[in-house]
Each structure stands twice: as structure tokens, then as C-alpha cells.
Design a protein around this motif. Structure first.
Motif, mmCIF file in Angstrom:
data_model
loop_
_atom_site.group_PDB
_atom_site.id
_atom_site.type_symbol
_atom_site.label_atom_id
_atom_site.label_comp_id
_atom_site.label_asym_id
_atom_site.label_seq_id
_atom_site.Cartn_x
_atom_site.Cartn_y
_atom_site.Cartn_z
ATOM 1 N N SER A 68 96.238 78.208 -23.981
ATOM 2 C CA SER A 68 95.779 78.079 -25.278
ATOM 3 C C SER A 68 95.895 76.713 -25.929
ATOM 4 O O SER A 68 95.508 75.861 -25.400
ATOM 5 N N MET A 92 92.476 75.535 -25.526
ATOM 6 C CA MET A 92 91.624 74.738 -26.463
ATOM 7 C C MET A 92 91.369 73.589 -25.413
ATOM 8 O O MET A 92 92.043 73.116 -24.537
ATOM 9 N N TRP A 103 89.527 71.044 -34.515
ATOM 10 C CA TRP A 103 89.051 71.765 -33.356
ATOM 11 C C TRP A 103 88.406 73.093 -33.736
ATOM 12 O O TRP A 103 87.311 73.501 -33.290
ATOM 13 N N TRP A 104 89.136 73.867 -34.929
ATOM 14 C CA TRP A 104 88.515 75.081 -35.025
ATOM 15 C C TRP A 104 87.485 75.134 -35.538
ATOM 16 O O TRP A 104 86.781 76.008 -35.318
ATOM 17 N N GLU A 105 87.148 74.305 -36.513
ATOM 18 C CA GLU A 105 85.978 74.312 -37.409
ATOM 19 C C GLU A 105 84.678 73.709 -36.493
ATOM 20 O O GLU A 105 83.540 74.264 -36.525
ATOM 21 N N THR A 107 84.308 73.805 -33.501
ATOM 22 C CA THR A 107 84.041 74.585 -32.257
ATOM 23 C C THR A 107 83.393 76.106 -32.626
ATOM 24 O O THR A 107 82.700 76.751 -32.129
ATOM 25 N N GLN A 109 85.172 78.642 -33.840
ATOM 26 C CA GLN A 109 86.294 79.716 -33.488
ATOM 27 C C GLN A 109 86.147 80.781 -34.156
ATOM 28 O O GLN A 109 86.337 81.912 -33.836
ATOM 29 N N ALA A 110 86.402 80.560 -35.707
ATOM 30 C CA ALA A 110 86.431 81.909 -36.376
ATOM 31 C C ALA A 110 85.296 82.728 -36.404
ATOM 32 O O ALA A 110 85.366 84.029 -36.299
ATOM 33 N N PHE A 158 98.549 69.522 -34.686
ATOM 34 C CA PHE A 158 97.366 69.568 -34.958
ATOM 35 C C PHE A 158 96.801 68.666 -35.966
ATOM 36 O O PHE A 158 95.480 68.582 -36.307
ATOM 37 N N PHE A 183 89.818 83.770 -28.409
ATOM 38 C CA PHE A 183 88.863 83.098 -27.924
ATOM 39 C C PHE A 183 88.028 83.540 -26.946
ATOM 40 O O PHE A 183 88.093 83.705 -25.773
#
Length: 227
Positions: A68, A92, A103-105, A107, A109-110, A158, A183
Motif C-alpha cells: 500500500s 501506491m 495521488w488520491w485525486e 488517480t 481512487q475515491a 503525504f 484499491f
């Protein structure tokens, strides 16, 4: 004999690997499970890498396994030491200059997580539910221990741009658990394909596959080592 160095995800606990460690040792290998300074707001990626290097010491014949969030740290270790193989596990994959927070936005991911829940016939919870996304396939007795000692994760790593200009030359494989709700598999296939240009291998299990399927995971790692 190889030295398996196991880098945990968020929370940074070596305990995460406690079911995998004896499986690898039974196969004749040295194993280093790393405790990262996850609760320390003064510790960023540099300190995480230094912690891994200190744990490795003068060992060689290294195979790094990064779970992760460990995907942010492990490639940086590969720039500092000769590593025979890097195994990214439900990990990740950062881009140069990208922060872990971005990274979250970047990619998606949400949305991928929510879309997967709908495909599975699950209703996405209003708030993030660790049991729903992390522990759905972990044995009850292991889950109880994990939840009783859940460790904090500082936001500091982060906030830092990922410092490498390109992925290290270390041979790299990506292993994804096909039942990962956090993920999802299709999400990882897209991200890994775009960012690393390699194929995603898959195995049964959820996001915390070292807790749910340690023997099968050890077998897969050994397959990578011998080939």
C-alpha cells in the motif's frame, strides 16, 4: 537464501507482516519486517527510507515487498541499495514530483473505490469504514488484534513531492489482490499500466492480504524469486 524486507503501509507496523514472516522463514530465508515512524509528524519520506536502511543493515540478496503506502518508500530504498527485486503489493505508485496527498485525486481512487462497491452490490458507506474496506476477509481473531492496536499515520509523508525523476531500474513486479475493495483491481491495472508500463499480477484476497492469505502470498513471492 534471500533477505525479504517487508515495508508496511499506513500505520507503519511491522506487526502487519507477522503471519507472513514465519512462512518465509520456513522456506529458508532471512526476513526483516520494518517498523516505520508513522506516528511521528517530524518524519517524512527521508526518515522512512533511513529506517528501512537501518533495519536492513549489511544484509544483501534483497527482495523488497511494499504494501500500500509502502510504495512511496520502497523505490527510494532501491536508489540507495542494490535490490534484486521490488514487489509492489496492493501498492501506491507515485509519479515524479507528485505528493502522496495528490495521488488520491490524480488517480481517481475515491471514485474507483465507490464504483467497485456498486459493482459488488455493496452500498458505499457514508464515512470510511476500515472493517468494510480492509478487514472483510481477515480472520476474526486477527482482525480483533489489529483493531485493538491500530496505529496513527502522520500526514507528513503525504505532503512531500516524490523526489525521484523516474522509477528506479530495479526489476519490479506488481501483485494485486483481486478482492481489494480499497484499491480495486481494475483501478490498479490502469494506474500501474499508465505509470509503470507493466502487467498487474493478481491473487485472491483483500487489501490486507498478508493477514488474510499469508501462505499463498509466500508462495507467490517465492515464485517471483525463483524465476
Amino acid at each position: 537464501m534471500a533477505t525479504y524486507t517487508l515495508i508496511p503501509g499506513a500505520g507503519g507496523q511491522a506487526w502487519y507482516w507477522h503471519r507472513l514472516v514465519p512462512e518465509l522463514r520456513a522456506r529458508g530465508h532471512d526476513v526483516v519486517a520494518v517498523d516505520l515512524p508513522a506516528g511521528d509528524d517530524s518524519a517524512g519520506l527521508t526518515e522512512y527510507v533511513d529506517t528501512v536502511l537501518e533495519a536492513i543493515g549489511d544484509r544483501r540478496d534483497l527482495i523488497l515487498v511494499a504494501q500500500s503506502m509502502g510504495g512511496l518508500t520502497a523505490p527510494l530504498v532501491c536508489e540507495r541499495l542494490p535490490v534484486d527485486l521490488l514487489v509492489l503489493l496492493n501498492a501506491m505508485v507515485p509519479s515524479p514530483g507528485e505528493t502522496g496527498g495528490e495521488w488520491w485525486e490524480n488517480t481517481g481512487q475515491a471514485k474507483a473505490m465507490s464504483d467497485q462497491a456498486v459493482r459488488d452490490g455493496r452500498t458505499p458507506p457514508a464515512e470510511f469504514d476500515a472493517e468494510e474496506y480492509f478487514f472483510h476477509d481477515v480472520p476474526d481473531e486477527v482482525k480483533a488484534v489489529a483493531l485493538s492496536q491500530e496505529a496513527p499515520q502522520s500526514a507528513t509523508p503525504f505532503t512531500e513531492p516524490w523526489p525521484l525523476h523516474k522509477w528506479p531500474s530495479t526489476p519490479t513486479v506488481f501483485l494485486q489482490a483481486r478482492d481489494d475493495r480499497f484499491f480495486p483491481l481494475d483501478f490498479q491495472r490502469r494506474v500501474v499500466g499508465e505509470r509503470l508500463g507493466i502487467t498487474v499480477d493478481e491473487m485472491p484476497g483483500g487489501h490486507l492480504v498478508a493477514l488474510s492469505r499469508p501462505r499463498e502470498l509466500a508462495d507467490r513471492l517465492e515464485t517471483y524469486r525463483t524465476r
